[in-house]
Design an enzyme around this catalytic site. Structure first.
Site, PDB file in Angstrom:
ATOM      1  N   GLY B 145       0.832  -1.208   0.000  1.00 28.26           N
ATOM      2  CA  GLY B 145       0.000   0.000   0.000  1.00 28.26           C
ATOM      3  C   GLY B 145       0.861   1.251   0.000  1.00 28.26           C
ATOM      4  O   GLY B 145       2.015   1.230  -0.437  1.00 28.26           O
ATOM      5  N   ASP B 251      10.228  -1.911  15.622  1.00 28.14           N
ATOM      6  CA  ASP B 251       9.558  -0.723  16.158  1.00 28.14           C
ATOM      7  C   ASP B 251       8.221  -1.099  16.798  1.00 28.14           C
ATOM      8  O   ASP B 251       7.597  -0.278  17.454  1.00 28.14           O
ATOM      9  CB  ASP B 251       9.341   0.284  15.021  1.00 28.14           C
ATOM     10  CG  ASP B 251       8.894   1.655  15.534  1.00 28.14           C
ATOM     11  OD1 ASP B 251       9.523   2.144  16.495  1.00 28.14           O
ATOM     12  OD2 ASP B 251       7.930   2.210  14.973  1.00 28.14           O
ATOM     13  N   HIS B 275       7.837   2.097  18.960  1.00 29.33           N
ATOM     14  CA  HIS B 275       6.683   2.305  18.071  1.00 29.33           C
ATOM     15  C   HIS B 275       6.591   3.788  17.686  1.00 29.33           C
ATOM     16  O   HIS B 275       5.576   4.455  17.983  1.00 29.33           O
ATOM     17  CB  HIS B 275       5.380   1.830  18.727  1.00 29.33           C
ATOM     18  CG  HIS B 275       4.303   1.546  17.708  1.00 29.33           C
ATOM     19  ND1 HIS B 275       3.320   0.619  17.896  1.00 29.33           N
ATOM     20  CD2 HIS B 275       4.086   2.072  16.473  1.00 29.33           C
ATOM     21  CE1 HIS B 275       2.524   0.584  16.837  1.00 29.33           C
ATOM     22  NE2 HIS B 275       2.971   1.465  15.958  1.00 29.33           N
ATOM     23  N   ILE B 276       7.613   4.243  17.034  1.00 30.88           N
ATOM     24  CA  ILE B 276       7.793   5.672  16.828  1.00 30.88           C
ATOM     25  C   ILE B 276       7.983   6.020  15.351  1.00 30.88           C
ATOM     26  O   ILE B 276       8.117   7.187  14.991  1.00 30.88           O
ATOM     27  CB  ILE B 276       9.001   6.148  17.689  1.00 30.88           C
ATOM     28  CG1 ILE B 276       8.904   7.638  18.013  1.00 30.88           C
ATOM     29  CG2 ILE B 276      10.334   5.784  17.049  1.00 30.88           C
ATOM     30  CD1 ILE B 276       9.816   8.091  19.129  1.00 30.88           C
TER      31      ILE B 276
END
Lengths: 314, 314
Positions: B145, B251, B275-276
């Site tokens: 995507g 992440d 998770h950045i």
């Protein structure tokens, strides 16, 4: 033709070259001091740091020096010029590794990878670090040749705007805008990154002065992968300590190796790397491609790649 | 129209939106718990983690939920589906920061910046570190995507080849070759980087199995910026410890924040970030651009951006 290498490419590469030019005589030596009869060499292939005036005088038959690197500052150019020897170098093979290296540190800078690493080392989960982007930022590149253009091309892929600086302000591919060296202050004013790929010539030594750092954004990062003598260490250190700019990524220095205990090593806003931006496993194979092209020209005629103007020094 | 935000964009952004749609009623709240009369909301703008079935039941007038993020896993999709409420998200605004983040770690990997940093910290000048290049390497991207395509586009700018993996094997821009998810083993076999941007769906949970890591090159780096449940921690840790691959850049994790003392934190071949990858100062402005476009469609008709198929969950 008597072709002498003062370094040894891999055995496979040696056989390839010999097979490509079966009528020529190649000899490959570990260093120039091992060469048996240098006076018979018609073509010398060298990394460019082992030649002296004395050696040039000995080489009665020398017609062409192929320098398998880009820096020719250490070569006895006056003696070479007097003898009218052709000099070509490996300019251009540096563009890929050096541009990747530059973009790597640009991304490190905006993505704060050094801080993320420190968080990781202390097992700290902190999502509150506001990361930046290259997208929308501006890079000013001093030097608009092959390396500068490759950095600009990649910067544009990251949706950045690109400013180029060269001597005459002449057009160069991949740059949105070009300034002359005299307009340097204006060129760096809006830049988020100021990158130098300039060689060391009489025009570039001490080119960057305090007023240029004062003109830069306080958030700007300076990246020097050209030559260390572009800016005096005192000027650069003051600019960093006075927070005229945010960070300097330095791969080149006035004195290399950078001496022990030099203030650059431990400075939190200076990143030191050991003149390594152009180093890559693909280096010698790419230099050999240029040599093969030029040897064909030497034998059959054609346009040499990367002829050095010995007078100008580049 | 009664439009309720369960978060507060900057004051400037609030005034801009109100000025753009003077006939609509906007209210901006710090959190969903502060909303005064949620039952009157016709449009809810939320980050998507604050909705419950109970809230959906209360919202009698609700026609559209604009999720200002990409993850919709925490939403009560069944309840939303029964009421036939339109759901759109901010898919696409993540592509720039996430792709930059990915290329940043790819460059870190080949340029060995972590090792260069260690050398710097010990004031060691070592030019003998053989640096690699992205040029000529192959990246396999799971998910084709907007984010996957942006990573592929940048990878191609670095002269890499690009493999895409999606459910049906359908064509996607910027990929040299596409594989279906069933062909995953073949897709990753020659890759120097395996990057996942996949969301969490019933098809992607535990998708990566031991045989996939066994199929990868031992020199490959795995980068996961999608969802942590793509691969079980045991499978991943074995793959790393058995040297099936060289490094993992993670992440996202099964449990976030990654718990203290988790073996990932200190593993020399695992890089942990919190998770950045999508976090950026440009996040909310870009989400608002999509909201404004969709609100125009809601009022005047037109093609909504980023409509979620509530059944499929993406």
């Amino acid at each position: 033709m008597n072709i002498v290498f003062t370094f040894r490419p891999s055995r496979d590469m040696q056989s390839d070259i010999q097979a490509t030019f079966p009528n020529e005589t190649f000899s490959f030596y570990k260093g120039i001091e091992d060469v048996l009869s240098i006076e018979e060499a018609e073509i010398l292939v060298t990394f460019g740091t082992d030649l002296t005036e004395e050696i040039i005088r000995q080489c009665h038959s020398l017609k062409w020096i192929m320098v398998a690197s880009a820096g020719i500052e250490e070569m006895p150019l006056q003696a070479i010029k007097e003898r009218d020897i052709l000099v070509t170098n490996a300019r251009g093979i540096h563009k890929i590794p050096m541009a990747e290296f530059t973009l790597g540190y640009m991304l490190n800078h905006v993505k704060r990878f050094a801080e993320l690493r420190t968080l990781e080392q202390s097992e700290t989960w902190n999502k509150q670090l506001p990361l930046g982007e290259l997208c929308g930022k501006e890079v000013a590149i001093l030097g608009t040749g092959a390396i500068g253009q490759e950095i600009a091309r990649l910067s544009k892929a990251f949706r950045m705007s690109t400013i180029g600086v060269n001597k005459s302000g002449h057009h160069a591919e991949e740059f949105d805008q070009i300034f002359t060296i005299d307009e340097l202050e204006a060129a760096v004013r809006e830049a988020d990154f100021v990158v130098s790929v300039l060689p060391s010539t009489k025009e570039t030594v001490d080119l960057l002065q305090p007023e240029h750092f004062e003109a830069m954004k306080q958030t700007a990062a300076f990246i020097n992968i050209g030559r260390g003598d572009l800016v005096s260490e005192t000027v650069l250190l003051s600019a960093i300590n006075d927070e005229e700019i945010a960070h300097a990524y330095l791969d080149v220095f006035a004195i290399e190796p950078l001496p022990e205990a030099h203030p650059f090593w431990r400075h939190p806003n200076i990143t030191v790397t050991p003149h390594i931006s152009s180093v890559t496993k693909q280096y010698v194979p790419r230099a050999m491609d240029i040599f093969v092209h030029n040897l064909r020209c030497f034998i059959d005629g054609g346009d040499y790649a990367n002829v050095i103007d010995v007078e100008k020094g580049y």
